[in-house]
Design a protein around this motif. Structure first.
Motif, PDB file in Angstrom:
ATOM      1  N   GLU A 114       0.828  -1.209   0.000  1.00 50.85           N
ATOM      2  CA  GLU A 114       0.000   0.000   0.000  1.00 50.85           C
ATOM      3  C   GLU A 114       0.861   1.257   0.000  1.00 50.85           C
ATOM      4  OE1 GLU A 114      -3.375   0.482  -0.048  1.00 50.85           O
ATOM      5  OE2 GLU A 114      -3.803  -1.665  -0.275  1.00 50.85           O
ATOM      6  N   LYS A 115       1.966   1.209   0.718  1.00 56.11           N
ATOM      7  CA  LYS A 115       2.874   2.357   0.800  1.00 56.11           C
ATOM      8  C   LYS A 115       3.836   2.427  -0.391  1.00 56.11           C
ATOM      9  CE  LYS A 115       2.431   4.507   4.890  1.00 56.11           C
ATOM     10  NZ  LYS A 115       2.256   5.982   5.031  1.00 56.11           N
ATOM     11  N   ASP A 116       3.822   1.395  -1.223  1.00 57.31           N
ATOM     12  CA  ASP A 116       4.763   1.304  -2.344  1.00 57.31           C
ATOM     13  C   ASP A 116       6.192   1.425  -1.848  1.00 57.31           C
ATOM     14  OD1 ASP A 116       5.467   0.928  -4.999  1.00 57.31           O
ATOM     15  OD2 ASP A 116       5.376   3.056  -5.489  1.00 57.31           O
ATOM     16  N   GLU A 117       6.474   0.739  -0.744  1.00 57.29           N
ATOM     17  CA  GLU A 117       7.778   0.787  -0.112  1.00 57.29           C
ATOM     18  C   GLU A 117       8.521  -0.529  -0.370  1.00 57.29           C
ATOM     19  OE1 GLU A 117      10.919   2.372   2.354  1.00 57.29           O
ATOM     20  OE2 GLU A 117       9.285   3.209   1.179  1.00 57.29           O
ATOM     21  N   PRO A 118       9.661  -0.498  -1.040  1.00 57.63           N
ATOM     22  CA  PRO A 118      10.393  -1.739  -1.321  1.00 57.63           C
ATOM     23  C   PRO A 118      11.032  -2.315  -0.062  1.00 57.63           C
ATOM     24  CG  PRO A 118      11.657   0.143  -2.057  1.00 57.63           C
ATOM     25  CD  PRO A 118      10.339   0.685  -1.602  1.00 57.63           C
ATOM     26  N   PHE A 119      11.224  -3.626  -0.070  1.00 60.24           N
ATOM     27  CA  PHE A 119      11.912  -4.304   1.024  1.00 60.24           C
ATOM     28  C   PHE A 119      12.557  -5.567   0.474  1.00 60.24           C
ATOM     29  CE2 PHE A 119       7.645  -6.057   0.915  1.00 60.24           C
ATOM     30  CZ  PHE A 119       7.831  -7.419   1.092  1.00 60.24           C
ATOM     31  N   ARG A 123       7.601   6.255   6.213  1.00 56.38           N
ATOM     32  CA  ARG A 123       6.934   6.833   5.048  1.00 56.38           C
ATOM     33  C   ARG A 123       5.651   7.541   5.464  1.00 56.38           C
ATOM     34  NH1 ARG A 123       7.395   4.992  -0.157  1.00 56.38           N
ATOM     35  NH2 ARG A 123       5.760   6.530  -0.488  1.00 56.38           N
ATOM     36  N   PRO A 124       5.766   8.713   6.116  1.00 56.59           N
ATOM     37  CA  PRO A 124       4.559   9.423   6.557  1.00 56.59           C
ATOM     38  C   PRO A 124       3.730   9.958   5.397  1.00 56.59           C
ATOM     39  CG  PRO A 124       6.506  10.781   6.910  1.00 56.59           C
ATOM     40  CD  PRO A 124       7.001   9.420   6.497  1.00 56.59           C
ATOM     41  N   ASP A 125       4.335  10.036   4.207  1.00 59.13           N
ATOM     42  CA  ASP A 125       3.589  10.471   3.031  1.00 59.13           C
ATOM     43  C   ASP A 125       2.828   9.278   2.451  1.00 59.13           C
ATOM     44  OD1 ASP A 125       6.117   9.305   2.480  1.00 59.13           O
ATOM     45  OD2 ASP A 125       5.954   9.925   0.393  1.00 59.13           O
ATOM     46  N   GLY A 126       2.010   9.558   1.475  1.00 57.44           N
ATOM     47  CA  GLY A 126       1.290   8.473   0.803  1.00 57.44           C
ATOM     48  C   GLY A 126       0.118   7.969   1.634  1.00 57.44           C
ATOM     49  N   PRO A 127      -0.442   6.827   1.256  1.00 56.60           N
ATOM     50  CA  PRO A 127      -1.606   6.291   1.973  1.00 56.60           C
ATOM     51  C   PRO A 127      -1.287   6.082   3.453  1.00 56.60           C
ATOM     52  CG  PRO A 127      -1.219   5.079  -0.072  1.00 56.60           C
ATOM     53  CD  PRO A 127      -0.029   5.966   0.128  1.00 56.60           C
ATOM     54  N   LYS A 128      -2.215   6.501   4.297  1.00 58.51           N
ATOM     55  CA  LYS A 128      -2.008   6.405   5.732  1.00 58.51           C
ATOM     56  C   LYS A 128      -2.571   5.083   6.247  1.00 58.51           C
ATOM     57  CE  LYS A 128      -0.708   9.362   7.942  1.00 58.51           C
ATOM     58  NZ  LYS A 128       0.683   9.766   8.323  1.00 58.51           N
ATOM     59  N   MET A 129      -1.707   4.264   6.831  1.00 59.03           N
ATOM     60  CA  MET A 129      -2.178   3.050   7.473  1.00 59.03           C
ATOM     61  C   MET A 129      -2.749   3.338   8.862  1.00 59.03           C
ATOM     62  SD  MET A 129      -1.698   0.620   5.239  1.00 59.03           S
ATOM     63  CE  MET A 129      -2.247   1.939   4.106  1.00 59.03           C
ATOM     64  N   ILE A 130      -2.283   4.446   9.468  1.00 59.54           N
ATOM     65  CA  ILE A 130      -2.777   4.896  10.766  1.00 59.54           C
ATOM     66  C   ILE A 130      -3.092   6.383  10.641  1.00 59.54           C
ATOM     67  CG2 ILE A 130      -2.258   5.141  13.220  1.00 59.54           C
ATOM     68  CD1 ILE A 130      -0.128   2.868  12.725  1.00 59.54           C
ATOM     69  N   PRO A 131      -4.322   6.792  10.867  1.00 62.06           N
ATOM     70  CA  PRO A 131      -4.677   8.204  10.672  1.00 62.06           C
ATOM     71  C   PRO A 131      -3.904   9.137  11.594  1.00 62.06           C
ATOM     72  CG  PRO A 131      -6.645   6.821  10.869  1.00 62.06           C
ATOM     73  CD  PRO A 131      -5.478   5.966  11.255  1.00 62.06           C
ATOM     74  N   ASP A 132      -3.760  10.366  11.167  1.00 57.73           N
ATOM     75  CA  ASP A 132      -3.110  11.375  12.000  1.00 57.73           C
ATOM     76  C   ASP A 132      -3.989  11.785  13.175  1.00 57.73           C
ATOM     77  OD1 ASP A 132      -0.761  11.550  10.473  1.00 57.73           O
ATOM     78  OD2 ASP A 132      -1.696  12.947   9.065  1.00 57.73           O
ATOM     79  N   ASP A 133      -5.287  11.858  12.953  1.00 55.25           N
ATOM     80  CA  ASP A 133      -6.202  12.253  14.018  1.00 55.25           C
ATOM     81  C   ASP A 133      -6.184  11.213  15.138  1.00 55.25           C
ATOM     82  OD1 ASP A 133      -8.667  13.886  14.965  1.00 55.25           O
ATOM     83  OD2 ASP A 133      -9.341  11.797  14.995  1.00 55.25           O
ATOM     84  N   PRO A 134      -5.939  11.617  16.386  1.00 52.47           N
ATOM     85  CA  PRO A 134      -5.799  10.636  17.469  1.00 52.47           C
ATOM     86  C   PRO A 134      -7.026   9.755  17.670  1.00 52.47           C
ATOM     87  CG  PRO A 134      -4.936  12.773  18.152  1.00 52.47           C
ATOM     88  CD  PRO A 134      -5.642  12.983  16.838  1.00 52.47           C
ATOM     89  N   ARG A 135      -8.224  10.325  17.539  1.00 49.17           N
ATOM     90  CA  ARG A 135      -9.435   9.528  17.723  1.00 49.17           C
ATOM     91  C   ARG A 135      -9.576   8.494  16.608  1.00 49.17           C
ATOM     92  NH1 ARG A 135     -11.958   9.502  22.678  1.00 49.17           N
ATOM     93  NH2 ARG A 135     -11.808  11.596  23.598  1.00 49.17           N
ATOM     94  N   ALA A 136      -9.318   8.922  15.386  1.00 44.76           N
ATOM     95  CA  ALA A 136      -9.392   7.995  14.254  1.00 44.76           C
ATOM     96  C   ALA A 136      -8.301   6.927  14.365  1.00 44.76           C
ATOM     97  CB  ALA A 136      -9.266   8.758  12.936  1.00 44.76           C
ATOM     98  N   ALA A 137      -7.111   7.330  14.844  1.00 48.57           N
ATOM     99  CA  ALA A 137      -6.021   6.376  15.024  1.00 48.57           C
ATOM    100  C   ALA A 137      -6.384   5.331  16.071  1.00 48.57           C
ATOM    101  CB  ALA A 137      -4.748   7.108  15.425  1.00 48.57           C
ATOM    102  N   LEU A 138      -7.063   5.760  17.139  1.00 54.12           N
ATOM    103  CA  LEU A 138      -7.520   4.814  18.163  1.00 54.12           C
ATOM    104  C   LEU A 138      -8.441   3.760  17.558  1.00 54.12           C
ATOM    105  CD1 LEU A 138      -7.966   3.861  21.083  1.00 54.12           C
ATOM    106  CD2 LEU A 138      -9.767   5.597  21.272  1.00 54.12           C
TER     107      LEU A 138
END
Length: 220
Positions: free
Chosen positions: A23-28, A77-92
């Motif tokens: 989802e993050k398009d991050e190679p490994f 990779r804070p850019d791109g699709p967020k796996m965990i929202p920035d908003d604390p309530r949404a992240a919870l």
């Protein structure tokens, strides 16, 4: 250097991490934990003698557990699709659903599967029955939850969905969803997601390893 991910393509928890990287398009670099790759296994056990996977290693830092690896990836990779929202309530809410899928879908599914590997006299029919009971309860709860949302925690794909996709995939093999239409529709959306579709294809050759056999009518 690329982060190294010690994992196996057929492992549900490994797939959870794979989905987030995709989802993050991050190679490994996949250090596949398989008999034909003994050096990966030796490296893995030095990093994490508890012998669970996936395990991530990068620049001397070791991260264990799929949820923590996704958290690490979000920091990298804070850019791109967020796996965990920035908003604390949404992240919870996102983190809570990640834990729900791990504890109440993945764990009872694995209890049923691992019991099949035990010798006949060492099996735990009571524990298996309780695991099936738990799956029925969580299926009912999820069916209600998914009546009003597209993804696990709302309108955006995230960490909860990374956990949901492999756990529901294998849970359906041991206990079908039985007409729970909202849960089934959610599962179909997960199956269509390119990040998870790739995991399914990458693991297809391993299906004969599934204890009790993969159900021919639902594996896709």
């Amino acid at each position: 250097m690329l982060p190294k991910l010690y994992a196996h393509v057929f492992s549900s928890y490994s797939q959870k991490a794979f989905i987030a990287f995709c989802e993050k398009d991050e190679p490994f670099e996949l250090r596949h934990l398989a008999p034909e790759n003994p050096s990966a296994g030796e490296e893995w056990l030095k990093l994490w003698p508890i012998a669970k996977f996936p395990v991530l290693e990068h620049d001397g830092e070791t991260v264990v557990e799929a949820s923590s690896i996704i958290e690490w990836l979000e920091l990298r990779r804070p850019d791109g699709p967020k796996m965990i929202p920035d908003d604390p309530r949404a992240a919870l809410q996102a983190r809570m659903r990640d834990r729900i899928f791990d504890a109440y879908v993945m764990e009872p599914m694995q209890r049923i599967v691992f019991d099949r590997l035990r010798p006949e006299g060492d099996r735990d029919p009571h524990g298996v029955a309780k695991a099936h009971e738990m799956l029925g309860k969580i299926y009912d709860w999820l069916d209600g939850e998914m009546a009003a949302r597209e993804w696990a925690a709302g309108s955006e794909f995230g960490i909860g969905d990374c956990a949901a996709a492999p756990s529901l995939f294998y849970a359906d093999w041991v206990q079908p969803f039985d007409g729970r239409k909202h849960l089934i529709a959610y599962y179909e959306r997960l199956r269509a997601r390119p990040s998870f579709a790739r995991c399914v294809e990458d693991a297809r050759a391993c299906r004969d390893f599934f204890p009790g056999g993969a159900p021919k009518d639902r594996v896709g």
